[in-house]
Design an enzyme around this catalytic site. Structure first.
Site, PDB file in Angstrom:
ATOM      1  N   GLY A  30       0.830  -1.212   0.000  1.00 49.20           N
ATOM      2  CA  GLY A  30       0.000   0.000   0.000  1.00 49.20           C
ATOM      3  C   GLY A  30       0.857   1.251   0.000  1.00 49.20           C
ATOM      4  N   GLY A  78      -0.698   4.755  -0.831  1.00 48.46           N
ATOM      5  CA  GLY A  78      -1.887   5.190  -0.094  1.00 48.46           C
ATOM      6  C   GLY A  78      -1.604   6.327   0.879  1.00 48.46           C
ATOM      7  N   TYR A 135     -15.309  -1.911   9.565  1.00 48.83           N
ATOM      8  CA  TYR A 135     -13.925  -1.435   9.718  1.00 48.83           C
ATOM      9  C   TYR A 135     -13.406  -1.812  11.108  1.00 48.83           C
ATOM     10  CZ  TYR A 135     -10.114   2.044   9.906  1.00 48.83           C
ATOM     11  OH  TYR A 135      -8.901   2.679  10.023  1.00 48.83           O
TER      12      TYR A 135
HETATM   13  N1  SER Z   1      -9.025   7.529   9.876  1.00 51.37           N
HETATM   14  C1  SER Z   1      -9.803   6.324  10.004  1.00 51.37           C
HETATM   15  C2  SER Z   1     -11.185   6.522   9.529  1.00 51.37           C
HETATM   16  O1  SER Z   1     -11.704   7.600   9.740  1.00 51.37           O
HETATM   17  C3  SER Z   1      -9.838   5.859  11.421  1.00 51.37           C
HETATM   18  O2  SER Z   1      -8.735   5.069  11.709  1.00 51.37           O
HETATM   19  O3  SER Z   1     -11.764   5.637   8.996  1.00 51.37           O
END
Ligand code: SER
Length: 318
Positions: free
Chosen positions: A8, A11, A143
């Site tokens: 990555g 990124g 997530y």
């Molecule tokens: N920056 C990330 C998000 O907002 C959180 O780890 O998804």
């Protein structure tokens, strides 16, 4: 000497971490891993080797690791929180099936592995103020579910196979280089672009909603210094709470307005982002990281704001 693969590398984190690692270990020792369509360009392409390294393809990963004699992997492949809610299966495929492939290669070839976790690994019933290192982690986003699984699977590979896995729970990362895409904390980056471009900022997060944040130089230092830390001092591994500041939209707005007096902001709250933000901590307790590997942030909100405005202004003008 370390030979490092950054998965990555183009990124949000990878594009800066790869440069930093090359400064420290030498360009030829850091492979910029990428997926087709996100090839390294410019200094990233010229500063050292690069290779296709798709976490969903274990054989390809093994071949890259063997070819470059890799002993350390920074595994930065992930979807951020908001976009993951829209593509949960893909988020799991990249975050967890991908992690499995990385850990298997690491087990076979004795590599150390860094995989970020996040404030997203916490949920609504986590204590929100000074969130402890070891506490309830019952997130309600895919997530967060994938980040908790990342922590558990990484610890499992350490305990069962001795793979040197380490991780931090990153807060929102603020940078003027590569914008984040599809995260809940993105507003804290977007607000700077609006300020520098002379635009009014429409804030998707409600007034009073505090979240932990960190300026990217501190984020890079956190990752690298954890990977360099004396393992005998580590009582935790995956992952450490780290933070540098905690603020709500009105706080960062006030900081910017001090330096850009014409800057205006209005609120138009995005219900999904707001629900996610409210489920995350207001402020982390990062004392374990401080004690076990000497973590200290260098940038608070004022220093970060000053530097961001200066660097982003120069970047957008060039
Ligand atoms: N920056 C990330 C998000 O907002 C959180 O780890 O998804």
């Amino acid at each position: 000497m370390k030979n490092i693969l950054v998965i990555g590398s183009t990124g949000q984190i990878g594009s800066e971490l790869t440069h930093k690692l090359r400064e420290i270990y030498g360009g030829s020792h850091v492979v910029a891993g990428y997926i087709p369509g996100a090839e390294p360009k410019g200094a990233l392409a010229e500063g050292g080797p690069s290779a296709v390294a798709d976490v969903t393809d274990g054989e390809q990963l093994a071949a890259v690791v063997a070819e470059h004699g890799v002993d350390t992997i920074y595994n930065l492949a992930a979807l951020l929180s908001v976009v993951a809610e829209q593509k949960p299966r893909l988020a799991w495929k990249i975050g967890i099936d991908g992690l499995w492939n990385v850990l298997e290669v690491a087990r076979e070839r004795q590599c150390a592995v860094f995989t970020p976790s996040s404030i997203g690994s916490f949920g609504p019933n986590t204590p929100h103020e000074l969130t402890p290192q070891d506490t309830i982690q019952r997130p309600r986003t895919i997530y967060g579910v994938s980040k908790v699984t990342t922590e558990l699977l990484s610890d499992y590979y350490y305990q069962k196979y001795g793979v040197d896995t380490r991780s931090v729970r990153f807060p929102g990362l603020i940078s003027y280089v590569t914008p984040p895409g599809g995260g809940t904390t993105d507003y804290a980056v977007d607000i700077f672009y609006a300020a520098v471009r002379g635009e009014r900022f429409v804030c998707p997060i409600a007034e009073g909603t505090r979240m932990d944040m960190m300026y990217m130089p501190d984020g890079l230092r956190a990752a690298i210094s954890l990977m360099e830390a004396d393992p005998t001092r580590l009582r935790h591994r995956n992952g450490f709470n780290v933070t540098a500041m905690s603020f709500a939209p009105e706080n960062i707005y006030a900081q910017i307005k001090r330096r850009v007096p014409t800057f205006e902001m209005e609120y138009r709250v995005d219900p999904l982002k707001q629900a996610i933000a409210e489920s995350w901590p207001d402020s982390l307790d990062d004392s374990c990281a401080r004690e076990e590997w000497g973590w200290r942030p260098e940038y608070g909100i004022a220093a970060m704001t000053r530097d961001m405005l200066e660097k982003l202004t120069a970047r957008l003008a060039s």
